[in-house]
Design a protein around this motif. Structure first.
Motif, PDB file in Angstrom:
ATOM      1  N   ALA A   1       0.823  -1.215   0.000  1.00 26.23           N
ATOM      2  CA  ALA A   1       0.000   0.000   0.000  1.00 26.23           C
ATOM      3  C   ALA A   1       0.856   1.264   0.000  1.00 26.23           C
ATOM      4  O   ALA A   1       0.332   2.374   0.065  1.00 26.23           O
ATOM      5  CB  ALA A   1      -0.928   0.003   1.206  1.00 26.23           C
ATOM      6  N   GLY A   2       2.183   1.079  -0.065  1.00 28.34           N
ATOM      7  CA  GLY A   2       3.070   2.231  -0.051  1.00 28.34           C
ATOM      8  C   GLY A   2       3.373   2.756   1.339  1.00 28.34           C
ATOM      9  O   GLY A   2       3.958   3.829   1.494  1.00 28.34           O
ATOM     10  N   GLU A   3       2.993   1.998   2.353  1.00 24.96           N
ATOM     11  CA  GLU A   3       3.222   2.402   3.737  1.00 24.96           C
ATOM     12  C   GLU A   3       4.542   1.822   4.245  1.00 24.96           C
ATOM     13  O   GLU A   3       4.929   0.708   3.880  1.00 24.96           O
ATOM     14  CB  GLU A   3       2.077   1.903   4.630  1.00 24.96           C
ATOM     15  N   PRO A   4       5.236   2.540   5.119  1.00 28.60           N
ATOM     16  CA  PRO A   4       6.503   2.022   5.650  1.00 28.60           C
ATOM     17  C   PRO A   4       6.282   0.805   6.555  1.00 28.60           C
ATOM     18  O   PRO A   4       5.314   0.757   7.309  1.00 28.60           O
ATOM     19  CB  PRO A   4       7.060   3.205   6.445  1.00 28.60           C
ATOM     20  N   VAL A   5       7.165  -0.153   6.445  1.00 32.95           N
ATOM     21  CA  VAL A   5       7.135  -1.338   7.297  1.00 32.95           C
ATOM     22  C   VAL A   5       8.091  -1.091   8.454  1.00 32.95           C
ATOM     23  O   VAL A   5       9.272  -0.834   8.254  1.00 32.95           O
ATOM     24  CB  VAL A   5       7.567  -2.596   6.509  1.00 32.95           C
ATOM     25  N   GLU A   6       7.572  -1.141   9.665  1.00 33.78           N
ATOM     26  CA  GLU A   6       8.369  -0.787  10.838  1.00 33.78           C
ATOM     27  C   GLU A   6       8.974  -1.983  11.556  1.00 33.78           C
ATOM     28  O   GLU A   6       9.864  -1.830  12.385  1.00 33.78           O
ATOM     29  CB  GLU A   6       7.504   0.021  11.815  1.00 33.78           C
ATOM     30  N   ARG A   7       8.478  -3.189  11.234  1.00 33.73           N
ATOM     31  CA  ARG A   7       8.961  -4.370  11.952  1.00 33.73           C
ATOM     32  C   ARG A   7       9.280  -5.501  10.989  1.00 33.73           C
ATOM     33  O   ARG A   7       8.748  -5.561   9.877  1.00 33.73           O
ATOM     34  CB  ARG A   7       7.905  -4.823  12.970  1.00 33.73           C
ATOM     35  N   HIS A   8      10.140  -6.405  11.421  1.00 32.83           N
ATOM     36  CA  HIS A   8      10.453  -7.614  10.661  1.00 32.83           C
ATOM     37  C   HIS A   8       9.287  -8.576  10.882  1.00 32.83           C
ATOM     38  O   HIS A   8       9.127  -9.120  11.974  1.00 32.83           O
ATOM     39  CB  HIS A   8      11.773  -8.200  11.181  1.00 32.83           C
ATOM     40  N   GLN A   9       8.474  -8.753   9.871  1.00 26.90           N
ATOM     41  CA  GLN A   9       7.195  -9.430  10.085  1.00 26.90           C
ATOM     42  C   GLN A   9       6.750 -10.239   8.868  1.00 26.90           C
ATOM     43  O   GLN A   9       7.302 -10.124   7.779  1.00 26.90           O
ATOM     44  CB  GLN A   9       6.117  -8.392  10.391  1.00 26.90           C
ATOM     45  N   GLY A  10       5.735 -11.054   9.097  1.00 26.35           N
ATOM     46  CA  GLY A  10       5.102 -11.793   8.021  1.00 26.35           C
ATOM     47  C   GLY A  10       3.781 -11.141   7.660  1.00 26.35           C
ATOM     48  O   GLY A  10       3.109 -10.571   8.521  1.00 26.35           O
ATOM     49  N   HIS A  11       3.425 -11.190   6.381  1.00 29.29           N
ATOM     50  CA  HIS A  11       2.161 -10.640   5.916  1.00 29.29           C
ATOM     51  C   HIS A  11       1.375 -11.776   5.262  1.00 29.29           C
ATOM     52  O   HIS A  11       1.786 -12.328   4.244  1.00 29.29           O
ATOM     53  CB  HIS A  11       2.407  -9.517   4.912  1.00 29.29           C
ATOM     54  N   VAL A  12       0.260 -12.146   5.879  1.00 30.97           N
ATOM     55  CA  VAL A  12      -0.586 -13.229   5.382  1.00 30.97           C
ATOM     56  C   VAL A  12      -1.484 -12.716   4.261  1.00 30.97           C
ATOM     57  O   VAL A  12      -2.163 -11.694   4.421  1.00 30.97           O
ATOM     58  CB  VAL A  12      -1.452 -13.818   6.515  1.00 30.97           C
ATOM     59  N   VAL A  13      -1.479 -13.411   3.132  1.00 36.75           N
ATOM     60  CA  VAL A  13      -2.334 -13.062   1.993  1.00 36.75           C
ATOM     61  C   VAL A  13      -2.936 -14.341   1.409  1.00 36.75           C
ATOM     62  O   VAL A  13      -2.503 -15.446   1.729  1.00 36.75           O
ATOM     63  CB  VAL A  13      -1.535 -12.314   0.894  1.00 36.75           C
ATOM     64  N   GLY A  14      -3.910 -14.156   0.527  1.00 33.25           N
ATOM     65  CA  GLY A  14      -4.453 -15.284  -0.224  1.00 33.25           C
ATOM     66  C   GLY A  14      -5.127 -16.356   0.598  1.00 33.25           C
ATOM     67  O   GLY A  14      -5.090 -17.535   0.234  1.00 33.25           O
ATOM     68  N   VAL A  15      -5.762 -15.984   1.696  1.00 30.97           N
ATOM     69  CA  VAL A  15      -6.442 -16.986   2.534  1.00 30.97           C
ATOM     70  C   VAL A  15      -7.709 -17.460   1.830  1.00 30.97           C
ATOM     71  O   VAL A  15      -8.569 -16.667   1.456  1.00 30.97           O
ATOM     72  CB  VAL A  15      -6.810 -16.395   3.910  1.00 30.97           C
ATOM     73  N   PHE A  16      -7.821 -18.771   1.647  1.00 31.38           N
ATOM     74  CA  PHE A  16      -9.018 -19.333   1.000  1.00 31.38           C
ATOM     75  C   PHE A  16      -9.230 -20.768   1.447  1.00 31.38           C
ATOM     76  O   PHE A  16      -8.287 -21.560   1.507  1.00 31.38           O
ATOM     77  CB  PHE A  16      -8.887 -19.302  -0.517  1.00 31.38           C
ATOM     78  N   VAL A  17     -10.491 -21.099   1.758  1.00 35.89           N
ATOM     79  CA  VAL A  17     -10.897 -22.467   2.080  1.00 35.89           C
ATOM     80  C   VAL A  17     -12.159 -22.767   1.283  1.00 35.89           C
ATOM     81  O   VAL A  17     -13.080 -21.941   1.233  1.00 35.89           O
ATOM     82  CB  VAL A  17     -11.151 -22.633   3.602  1.00 35.89           C
ATOM     83  N   ARG A  18     -12.192 -23.908   0.639  1.00 38.36           N
ATOM     84  CA  ARG A  18     -13.379 -24.297  -0.131  1.00 38.36           C
ATOM     85  C   ARG A  18     -14.619 -24.297   0.764  1.00 38.36           C
ATOM     86  O   ARG A  18     -14.537 -24.652   1.948  1.00 38.36           O
ATOM     87  CB  ARG A  18     -13.194 -25.698  -0.732  1.00 38.36           C
ATOM     88  N   LYS A  19     -15.720 -23.934   0.175  1.00 38.11           N
ATOM     89  CA  LYS A  19     -16.968 -23.764   0.926  1.00 38.11           C
ATOM     90  C   LYS A  19     -17.311 -24.977   1.780  1.00 38.11           C
ATOM     91  O   LYS A  19     -17.715 -24.846   2.942  1.00 38.11           O
ATOM     92  CB  LYS A  19     -18.115 -23.463  -0.048  1.00 38.11           C
ATOM     93  N   GLU A  20     -17.150 -26.174   1.209  1.00 38.64           N
ATOM     94  CA  GLU A  20     -17.557 -27.385   1.929  1.00 38.64           C
ATOM     95  C   GLU A  20     -16.652 -27.702   3.120  1.00 38.64           C
ATOM     96  O   GLU A  20     -16.996 -28.533   3.963  1.00 38.64           O
ATOM     97  CB  GLU A  20     -17.598 -28.586   0.973  1.00 38.64           C
TER      98      GLU A  20
END
Length: 199
Positions: free
Chosen positions: A92-111
């Motif tokens: 997003a163009g924002e500064p990252v202040e910590r050494h961290q993980g960024h979770v993306v793409g979370v998906f679970v099939r409906k069933e």
């Protein structure tokens, strides 16, 4: 319901990575959950998916994609963790202040929703982050995506108070949720109060 196992993707599984991503982008909640559209993803060349799978496989220290694989081989869910270095700039163009993980793409099939799979995937993501020595794991969730917010809270993520606009000119807001590495918040409190640190 079948049992499943959570593991890391392999470079040669790029076609399955692509198929699961396209399925996720067809989900009714996709406009709230993902910044990409089905049409955009479907037009990407095979080389894109090959690089994506290789860049999040076991050998990568920059990203890791986990999948929940059912007994019959079906890929039932996924989550990806990106490593963010302190001093860099995020998506997003924002500064990252910590050494961290960024979770993306979370998906679970409906069933499979409600089975605990989302928690299992997030736990795997966090475990990898702690192995790398990251200070925390964060994610961004749409203000109207209440189902996802509930799942993240169950996995121990809490709102940080930080908000992000969905895009330039947008009035829609996303919230940052984070999970602190065990012991990190305690050490931060100790330092702030002048107490001892177990560093």
């Amino acid at each position: 319901m079948y049992t499943y196992a959570v593991r890391v993707v392999r470079p040669e599984e790029w076609a399955s990575v692509k198929a699961l991503r396209l399925l996720a982008l067809e989900d009714p909640a996709a406009p709230l959950a993902f910044l990409e559209t089905y049409e955009t993803a479907a037009e990407r060349p095979d080389s894109f998916w090959q690089e994506r799978a290789a860049g999040a496989a076991e050998s990568s220290a920059r990203a890791r994609q986990f999948v929940a694989v059912a007994e019959d081989g079906l890929w039932a869910g996924t989550v990806t963790v990106l490593v963010e270095e302190a001093g860099s700039v995020d998506w997003a163009g924002e500064p990252v202040e910590r050494h961290q993980g960024h979770v993306v793409g979370v998906f679970v099939r409906k069933e499979w929703r409600g089975s605990g799979m989302t928690r299992a995937l997030l736990d795997a993501a966090a475990d990898w982050a702690w192995e790398l020595g990251l200070e925390r794991v964060r994610l961004i969730v749409h203000e109207r995506n209440l189902r996802a917010q509930g799942a993240y809270r169950k996995a121990g993520f809490v709102p940080t108070g930080r908000t992000v606009l969905l895009g330039e000119g947008s009035q829609e807001t996303e919230y940052e949720f984070a999970l602190e590495r065990p012991g990190v918040s305690d050490r931060a409190s100790d330092r702030a109060s002048g107490g001892a640190s177990d560093r």
